[in-house]
Design a protein around this motif. Structure first.
Motif, PDB file in Angstrom:
ATOM      1  N   GLY A 123      39.935 129.348  95.157  1.00  0.00           N
ATOM      2  CA  GLY A 123      39.173 129.159  93.929  1.00  0.00           C
ATOM      3  C   GLY A 123      38.249 130.340  93.671  1.00  0.00           C
ATOM      4  N   ALA A 124      37.636 130.840  94.734  1.00  0.00           N
ATOM      5  CA  ALA A 124      36.773 132.016  94.611  1.00  0.00           C
ATOM      6  C   ALA A 124      37.597 133.242  94.222  1.00  0.00           C
ATOM      7  N   MET A 125      38.818 133.334  94.750  1.00  0.00           N
ATOM      8  CA  MET A 125      39.705 134.433  94.384  1.00  0.00           C
ATOM      9  C   MET A 125      40.063 134.354  92.901  1.00  0.00           C
ATOM     10  N   ALA A 126      40.372 133.159  92.419  1.00  0.00           N
ATOM     11  CA  ALA A 126      40.717 132.976  91.010  1.00  0.00           C
ATOM     12  C   ALA A 126      39.542 133.325  90.106  1.00  0.00           C
ATOM     13  N   HIS A 127      38.345 132.933  90.526  1.00  0.00           N
ATOM     14  CA  HIS A 127      37.151 133.265  89.742  1.00  0.00           C
ATOM     15  C   HIS A 127      36.959 134.768  89.667  1.00  0.00           C
ATOM     16  N   PHE A 128      37.162 135.459  90.790  1.00  0.00           N
ATOM     17  CA  PHE A 128      37.031 136.913  90.804  1.00  0.00           C
ATOM     18  C   PHE A 128      38.025 137.556  89.844  1.00  0.00           C
ATOM     19  N   LEU A 129      39.275 137.095  89.879  1.00  0.00           N
ATOM     20  CA  LEU A 129      40.331 137.715  89.088  1.00  0.00           C
ATOM     21  C   LEU A 129      40.272 137.354  87.601  1.00  0.00           C
ATOM     22  N   ALA A 130      40.060 136.082  87.302  1.00  0.00           N
ATOM     23  CA  ALA A 130      40.259 135.598  85.936  1.00  0.00           C
ATOM     24  C   ALA A 130      39.048 134.946  85.304  1.00  0.00           C
ATOM     25  N   GLY A 131      37.993 134.764  86.069  1.00  0.00           N
ATOM     26  CA  GLY A 131      36.837 134.048  85.549  1.00  0.00           C
ATOM     27  C   GLY A 131      35.609 134.896  85.319  1.00  0.00           C
ATOM     28  N   GLY A 132      35.799 136.206  85.229  1.00  0.00           N
ATOM     29  CA  GLY A 132      34.648 137.085  85.025  1.00  0.00           C
ATOM     30  C   GLY A 132      33.845 137.329  86.285  1.00  0.00           C
ATOM     31  N   GLY A 133      34.500 137.161  87.441  1.00  0.00           N
ATOM     32  CA  GLY A 133      33.789 137.277  88.707  1.00  0.00           C
ATOM     33  C   GLY A 133      33.777 138.665  89.313  1.00  0.00           C
ATOM     34  N   GLY A 134      34.258 139.665  88.591  1.00  0.00           N
ATOM     35  CA  GLY A 134      34.189 141.027  89.111  1.00  0.00           C
ATOM     36  C   GLY A 134      35.357 141.912  88.741  1.00  0.00           C
ATOM     37  N   PHE A 135      36.547 141.339  88.637  1.00  0.00           N
ATOM     38  CA  PHE A 135      37.744 142.136  88.366  1.00  0.00           C
ATOM     39  C   PHE A 135      37.692 142.792  86.995  1.00  0.00           C
ATOM     40  N   GLN A 136      36.877 142.229  86.093  1.00  0.00           N
ATOM     41  CA  GLN A 136      36.770 142.813  84.755  1.00  0.00           C
ATOM     42  C   GLN A 136      36.257 144.249  84.805  1.00  0.00           C
ATOM     43  N   ASN A 137      35.525 144.605  85.843  1.00  0.00           N
ATOM     44  CA  ASN A 137      35.023 145.972  85.971  1.00  0.00           C
ATOM     45  C   ASN A 137      36.157 146.950  86.257  1.00  0.00           C
ATOM     46  N   ILE A 138      37.130 146.495  87.050  1.00  0.00           N
ATOM     47  CA  ILE A 138      38.312 147.319  87.302  1.00  0.00           C
ATOM     48  C   ILE A 138      39.112 147.491  86.011  1.00  0.00           C
ATOM     49  N   VAL A 139      39.317 146.389  85.289  1.00  0.00           N
ATOM     50  CA  VAL A 139      40.073 146.438  84.034  1.00  0.00           C
ATOM     51  C   VAL A 139      39.386 147.373  83.043  1.00  0.00           C
ATOM     52  N   ARG A 140      38.080 147.276  82.964  1.00  0.00           N
ATOM     53  CA  ARG A 140      37.306 148.111  82.028  1.00  0.00           C
ATOM     54  C   ARG A 140      37.475 149.602  82.331  1.00  0.00           C
ATOM     55  N   ASP A 141      37.442 149.950  83.617  1.00  0.00           N
ATOM     56  CA  ASP A 141      37.398 151.357  83.994  1.00  0.00           C
ATOM     57  C   ASP A 141      38.764 151.981  84.276  1.00  0.00           C
ATOM     58  N   PHE A 142      39.744 151.156  84.664  1.00  0.00           N
ATOM     59  CA  PHE A 142      41.036 151.719  85.069  1.00  0.00           C
ATOM     60  C   PHE A 142      42.233 151.069  84.376  1.00  0.00           C
ATOM     61  N   GLY A 143      42.005 150.065  83.547  1.00  0.00           N
ATOM     62  CA  GLY A 143      43.118 149.274  83.052  1.00  0.00           C
ATOM     63  C   GLY A 143      43.411 148.150  84.030  1.00  0.00           C
ATOM     64  N   ARG A 144      44.376 147.311  83.707  1.00  0.00           N
ATOM     65  CA  ARG A 144      44.649 146.131  84.540  1.00  0.00           C
ATOM     66  C   ARG A 144      45.810 146.413  85.491  1.00  0.00           C
ATOM     67  N   PRO A 145      45.512 146.624  86.776  1.00  0.00           N
ATOM     68  CA  PRO A 145      46.579 146.875  87.737  1.00  0.00           C
ATOM     69  C   PRO A 145      47.267 145.587  88.154  1.00  0.00           C
ATOM     70  N   ALA A 146      48.484 145.715  88.651  1.00  0.00           N
ATOM     71  CA  ALA A 146      49.159 144.569  89.272  1.00  0.00           C
ATOM     72  C   ALA A 146      48.413 144.201  90.545  1.00  0.00           C
ATOM     73  N   VAL A 147      48.243 142.916  90.771  1.00  0.00           N
ATOM     74  CA  VAL A 147      47.538 142.445  91.965  1.00  0.00           C
ATOM     75  C   VAL A 147      48.550 141.802  92.900  1.00  0.00           C
ATOM     76  N   ARG A 148      48.728 142.395  94.046  1.00  0.00           N
ATOM     77  CA  ARG A 148      49.650 141.840  95.041  1.00  0.00           C
ATOM     78  C   ARG A 148      48.894 140.797  95.859  1.00  0.00           C
ATOM     79  N   HIS A 149      49.599 139.740  96.259  1.00  0.00           N
ATOM     80  CA  HIS A 149      48.939 138.726  97.077  1.00  0.00           C
ATOM     81  C   HIS A 149      49.938 138.119  98.051  1.00  0.00           C
ATOM     82  N   TRP A 150      49.392 137.673  99.176  1.00  0.00           N
ATOM     83  CA  TRP A 150      50.201 137.170 100.278  1.00  0.00           C
ATOM     84  C   TRP A 150      49.530 135.923 100.858  1.00  0.00           C
TER      85      TRP A 150
END
Length: 206
Positions: free
Chosen positions: A66-93
């Motif tokens: 849930g914390a991972m989902a918030h980081f990625l899609a809920g404004g929990g931090g990943f938006q800074n990467i999208v803002r500065d570099f575009g939206r990269p593919a996120v690999r997960h295991w």
């Protein structure tokens, strides 16, 4: 445990001091993030340790999806990467095993990653258990690796969509003495708010 990584490959002439300054200024933001086991702020620099590219490739071990989902899609931090570099593919295991090494209390300097394609023809006896036997061997290899003096944290995880095994090791020293790695990184910062909550050993009971 869930592993996650995105790779931002930068131009060949990119000044990697920009990434170093970025991490120095903002790497502490996730130092107390609930649900995060660790985030290794790692880079590859063209011409260093055989790297063919300049790359910023943060790696995460999450205790809480849930914390991972918030980081990625809920404004929990990943938006800074999208803002500065575009939206990269996120690999997960999906996590298989994790170990604390003898250097768990040290500040890590490097990391290594090994990606292994899992063959589709590994069930010669027709029981369907060939995959399990393969994974068990890799779990045992990880257990042996954890005893290396330089290991901070070692993790094993699987991508069941592409059937790929991933081993990621954080090292206290800069040499990352991993003979089977496919990528070698420099660690600029480690956020590890839930390090003690990461599972020890295999993710399921035998």
């Amino acid at each position: 445990m869930h592993a996650m990584q995105y790779e931002i490959t930068l131009p060949a002439d990119y000044d990697m001091r920009i990434i170093r300054k970025r991490v120095a200024a903002g790497g502490h933001v996730l130092d107390d993030r609930a649900g995060l086991g660790l985030k290794a702020y790692v880079i590859r620099e063209r011409g260093v340790d055989g790297s063919p590219v300049n790359q910023y490739a943060p790696f995460y071990l999450w205790n809480d999806t849930g914390a991972m989902a918030h980081f990625l899609a809920g404004g929990g931090g990943f938006q800074n990467i999208v803002r500065d570099f575009g939206r990269p593919a996120v690999r997960h295991w999906s996590g298989i095993a994790c170990h604390a090494g003898p250097a768990r209390t040290a500040a890590p300097a490097s990391a290594s990653r090994r990606l292994t394609a899992i063959p589709s023809d590994m069930d010669p006896d027709g029981t369907g258990l060939g995959l399990s036997a393969f994974i068990e061997r890799e779990v045992e290899h990880l257990r042996q690796l954890r005893d290396h003096d330089g290991v901070h944290t070692a993790a094993l995880a699987v991508d069941p969509h592409h059937w790929q095994l991933m081993r990621f090791v954080v090292w206290a020293d800069s040499s990352a003495p991993e003979e089977e790695e496919t990528e070698r990184y420099e660690v600029l910062h480690l956020s590890a708010p839930g390090l003690g909550e990461l599972p020890e050993g295999r993710a399921w009971q035998a």
